[in-house]
Design an enzyme around this catalytic site. Structure first.
Site, PDB file in Angstrom:
ATOM      1  N   ARG A 150       0.853  -1.191   0.000  1.00  0.00           N
ATOM      2  CA  ARG A 150       0.000   0.000   0.000  1.00  0.00           C
ATOM      3  C   ARG A 150       0.891   1.245   0.000  1.00  0.00           C
ATOM      4  NH1 ARG A 150      -2.093   2.868   5.029  1.00  0.00           N
ATOM      5  NH2 ARG A 150      -3.472   4.457   4.160  1.00  0.00           N
ATOM      6  N   HIS A 162      -2.802  11.002   1.175  1.00  0.00           N
ATOM      7  CA  HIS A 162      -2.154  10.786   2.472  1.00  0.00           C
ATOM      8  C   HIS A 162      -1.497  12.121   2.861  1.00  0.00           C
ATOM      9  CE1 HIS A 162      -0.465   7.466   5.226  1.00  0.00           C
ATOM     10  NE2 HIS A 162      -0.070   8.615   5.760  1.00  0.00           N
ATOM     11  N   GLU A 168      -6.830   8.407   7.011  1.00  0.00           N
ATOM     12  CA  GLU A 168      -7.000   9.053   8.312  1.00  0.00           C
ATOM     13  C   GLU A 168      -7.538  10.480   8.228  1.00  0.00           C
ATOM     14  OE1 GLU A 168      -3.281   8.687  10.396  1.00  0.00           O
ATOM     15  OE2 GLU A 168      -3.369   6.512  10.433  1.00  0.00           O
ATOM     16  N   ASN A 177      -6.569   1.817  10.620  1.00  0.00           N
ATOM     17  CA  ASN A 177      -5.217   1.943  11.163  1.00  0.00           C
ATOM     18  C   ASN A 177      -5.334   1.883  12.669  1.00  0.00           C
ATOM     19  OD1 ASN A 177      -4.523   2.349   8.535  1.00  0.00           O
ATOM     20  ND2 ASN A 177      -3.949   4.502   8.754  1.00  0.00           N
ATOM     21  N   TYR A 203      -3.244   1.638  16.310  1.00  0.00           N
ATOM     22  CA  TYR A 203      -1.977   1.729  17.036  1.00  0.00           C
ATOM     23  C   TYR A 203      -2.150   1.557  18.545  1.00  0.00           C
ATOM     24  CZ  TYR A 203       0.179   3.214  12.730  1.00  0.00           C
ATOM     25  OH  TYR A 203       0.649   3.226  11.430  1.00  0.00           O
ATOM     26  N   GLU A 231      -2.918  -0.272   8.566  1.00  0.00           N
ATOM     27  CA  GLU A 231      -1.674   0.090   9.260  1.00  0.00           C
ATOM     28  C   GLU A 231      -1.705  -0.473  10.670  1.00  0.00           C
ATOM     29  OE1 GLU A 231      -0.610   4.269   9.480  1.00  0.00           O
ATOM     30  OE2 GLU A 231      -1.173   4.599   7.392  1.00  0.00           O
TER      31      GLU A 231
HETATM   32  O1  IFM Z   1       3.352   7.688  10.014  1.00  0.00           O
HETATM   33  C1  IFM Z   1       1.981   7.688  10.276  1.00  0.00           C
HETATM   34  C2  IFM Z   1       1.204   7.523   8.995  1.00  0.00           C
HETATM   35  O2  IFM Z   1       1.494   8.525   8.078  1.00  0.00           O
HETATM   36  C3  IFM Z   1      -0.280   7.568   9.270  1.00  0.00           C
HETATM   37  N1  IFM Z   1      -0.630   6.657  10.316  1.00  0.00           N
HETATM   38  C4  IFM Z   1       0.131   6.676  11.525  1.00  0.00           C
HETATM   39  C5  IFM Z   1       1.613   6.560  11.209  1.00  0.00           C
HETATM   40  C6  IFM Z   1       2.436   6.570  12.503  1.00  0.00           C
HETATM   41  O3  IFM Z   1       2.214   7.723  13.214  1.00  0.00           O
END
Ligand code: IFM
Length: 454
Positions: A82, A126, A171, A296, A298, A357
Site C-alpha cells: 500500500r 495521504h 486518516e 489503522n 496503534y 496500518e
Molecule cells: O506515520 C503515520 C502515517 O502517516 C499515518 N498513520 C500513523 C503513522 C504513525 O504515526
C-alpha cells in the site's frame, strides 16, 4: 502456539499480508520532474513546525530507489503493498494539466510491483494537498472536493487497468483535527470551525471520488482508511462513562457515523464547538456502500471525566505499568479485538475490514550491522494475535498491513521516530533489515505455506 496458528483456518486464502507507506514520508525528490509543492513542503519548511526543522525533501530517496525497495518487499514475501500517490506530483496546480513525468513514476512502480507478484494498493490522499489548492482554502473549500474527484478519476484512467484496490483518504481525522484544530500538521490551522468544515468536505470528496471512480470502471475495490482508537472508561462511574462516550465520538464516530449511518453523532458539535456544514444530500452520498473499510490501529485510550468541569475534554490515563512505544502510546493489543468486534456489532452494514496500518516506533540501535528490535516483534505478534481473536469472533478481516516497510519521515516528529522493519541510515540511505523484518517474513511464509501435521 500463537492465536494466529490456532485460528489459521479462519484466514481467507486471499488474505492480504502487506506493508504500508506514504508518498511524502518516503519519496523525497520534491522538486524533481515538475512536482508542485504540497502543504507539507510549506509546513515543514516553516521554522518550528517539525522537530529539528526536518523536512521530507530527501526522506528515503524512494523516488530513485523504488526498485531496490520493491526488492526488499519481494524478500519479505508480502502479497500486497500500500503506497500513496503524491497529488502535486501528478497535478502541480491541483487540477487540470496532468504531469507526464509524475505519472510515469507511479507507472514504473506499479509495473515493478506486478513483475514481482506484489499487488499494488493505492491511497489517493495521504495528507499532501497541492499548495495551489490550499491557497484557495484547501479542505475548507468545497471546490477541493471536486478537484479531488477529478484527480481520482485521472488516476483510475491511468492505473485502473493494473491497480484494482483503491483507498480514497488516509486518516481524515488527522487531516481535520491535527491539520485544522490542533495545528500540529499541515496546514497548521487552529480553529474548530475549520476542522469540522474540513472533515465534512473530505468526506464529500471521498464520496464524489468513489462515484467518479466507479463510473469509470466496475472492477475496482474502493474503501477509505480511518485511524480508530477504542476507548475504555477508567472506572464504573457515570462521569467516566460519559467521558468515554465523548472520546469515542471524537476518536471514532466523527467519521464512522456519517460513513455508515449517514449522520454525524448528535454531541459532535458540543464536543468540538462547531457544526459541520452538512446538507441532507451530502449525507446521502457520504453513506454510499464501500467495498472495504481500512483501519489503522496503534493504541487505545482509558479515560475519566475532566477534573475541571469547564473543559469538556476527557482525561486520558496512561498507567505507569503500561508498555509504551517511543511515541508514548500505550501498547494495548486487546484494544484491536475490542475495536473490531464493537464495530461489527454497532454498524450492521460494515463492509469487510482491512487493517491498513499497524506497527510501532522504538528507539532502534544498530549493533554490528543488526537491529535487535524485540519490542517491535512483541508488539506485532501481540497485535496479530488480537486480530486472530477478532476473526475467531466472526469479524470479516481481509488483510493486515504493517506500518511501515522502512523508517521514514514521521511528520512533526521528523526522523526521530522509527516505525520501519527496515532501518534507514539517512546519511547514506543504506537499508538494514531489522530482526522484525525477518520475523514478519517467517510469519508470512508459515501462514502462506503452512506445514501439514505429520
Ligand atoms: O506515520 C503515520 C502515517 O502517516 C499515518 N498513520 C500513523 C503513522 C504513525 O504515526
Amino acid at each position: 502456539m500463537t492465536n494466529l496458528e490456532k485460528y489459521h483456518t479462519l484466514l481467507s486464502p486471499a488474505f492480504q499480508w502487506g506493508v504500508s507507506s506514504s508518498a511524502y514520508q518516503i519519496e523525497g525528490a520534491v522538486t524533481q520532474d515538475g512536482r508542485g509543492q504540497s502543504i507539507w513542503d510549506i509546513f515543514s519548511h516553516t521554522r518550528g513546525n517539525t522537530l529539528n526543522n526536518e523536512t521530507g525533501d530527501i526522506a528515503c530517496d524512494h523516488y530513485y530507489r523504488y526498485s531496490q525497495d520493491v526488492n526488499l518487499m519481494k524478500t519479505l514475501g508480502v502479497t500486497h503493498y500500500r503506497f500513496s500517490v503524491s497529488w502535486p506530483r501528478i497535478l502541480p496546480q491541483g487540477r487540470r494539466e496532468a504531469h507526464v513525468k509524475g505519472l510515469a513514476f507511479y507507472d514504473r512502480l506499479v509495473d515493478t510491483l506486478l513483475e514481482n507478484r506484489i499487488t499494488p494498493v493505492v491511497t489517493l490522499y495521504h495528507w499532501d494537498l497541492p499548495w495551489a489548492l490550499q491557497e484557495k482554502g484547501g479542505w475548507q473549500n468545497r471546490d477541493t472536493a471536486d478537484a479531488f474527484a477529478d484527480y481520482a478519476a485521472l488516476m483510475v484512467s491511468f492505473l485502473g487497468d493494473r491497480v484494482k484496490q483503491w483507498i480514497t483518504h488516509n486518516e481524515p481525522w488527522c487531516t481535520a483535527y491535527l491539520g485544522h484544530l490542533s495545528g500540529e500538521h499541515a496546514p497548521g490551522i487552529q480553529e474548530a470551525q475549520a476542522a469540522v468544515d474540513a472533515s465534512h468536505y473530505v468526506l464529500v470528496s471521498h464520496a464524489l471520488a468513489t462515484m467518479a471512480m466507479r463510473a469509470m470502471r466496475t472492477d475496482l475495490n474502493i474503501g477509505i482508511t480511518l485511524n480508530l482508537s477504542p476507548v475504555y472508561p477508567q472506572d464504573t462511574s457515570q462521569e467516566s462513562h460519559k467521558a468515554a462516550r465523548w472520546q469515542d465520538i471524537f476518536n471514532n464516530r466523527w467519521f464512522l457515523d456519517p460513513l455508515f449511518i449517514g449522520q454525524y453523532p448528535e454531541e459532535l458539535s458540543e464536543i468540538l464547538g462547531a457544526q459541520p456544514p452538512a446538507s441532507a444530500q451530502d449525507m446521502e452520498i457520504i453513506r454510499q456502500p464501500l467495498d472495504f473499510l481500512g483501519i489503522n490501529y496503534y493504541s487505545a485510550q482509558v479515560v475519566t471525566a475532566p477534573s475541571d468541569g469547564q473543559v469538556p475534554w476527557p482525561v486520558v490515563h496512561i498507567k505507569s505499568t503500561d508498555r509504551v512505544s517511543a511515541m508514548g502510546w500505550p501498547v494495548i493489543p486487546q484494544g484491536l479485538t475490542k475495536l473490531l468486534v464493537d464495530l461489527q456489532n454497532h454498524y450492521p452494514n460494515l463492509p469487510p475490514v482491512i487493517i491498513t496500518e499497524n506497527g510501532a516506533a522504538y528507539n532502534d540501535i544498530v549493533e554490528d550491522g543488526k537491529v535487535h528490535d524485540t519490542d517491535r516483534i512483541l508488539y506485532l505478534s501481540d497485535h496479530i494475535d488480537a486480530l486472530a481473536n477478532a476473526l475467531a469472533q466472526g469479524v470479516n478481516v481481509q488483510g493486515y498491513y504493517l506500518w511501515s516497510l522502512m523508517d521514514n519521515f514521521e511528520w512533526a516528529w521528523g526522523y526521530s521516530k522509527r516505525f520501519g522493519i527496515v532501518y534507514v541510515d539517512y546519511r547514506t540511505q543504506e537499508r538494514i533489515l531489522k530482526d522484525s523484518f525477518l520475523w514478519y517474513r517467517q510469519l508470512i511464509q508459515s501462514v502462506l505455506s503452512p506445514k501439514t501435521p505429520d
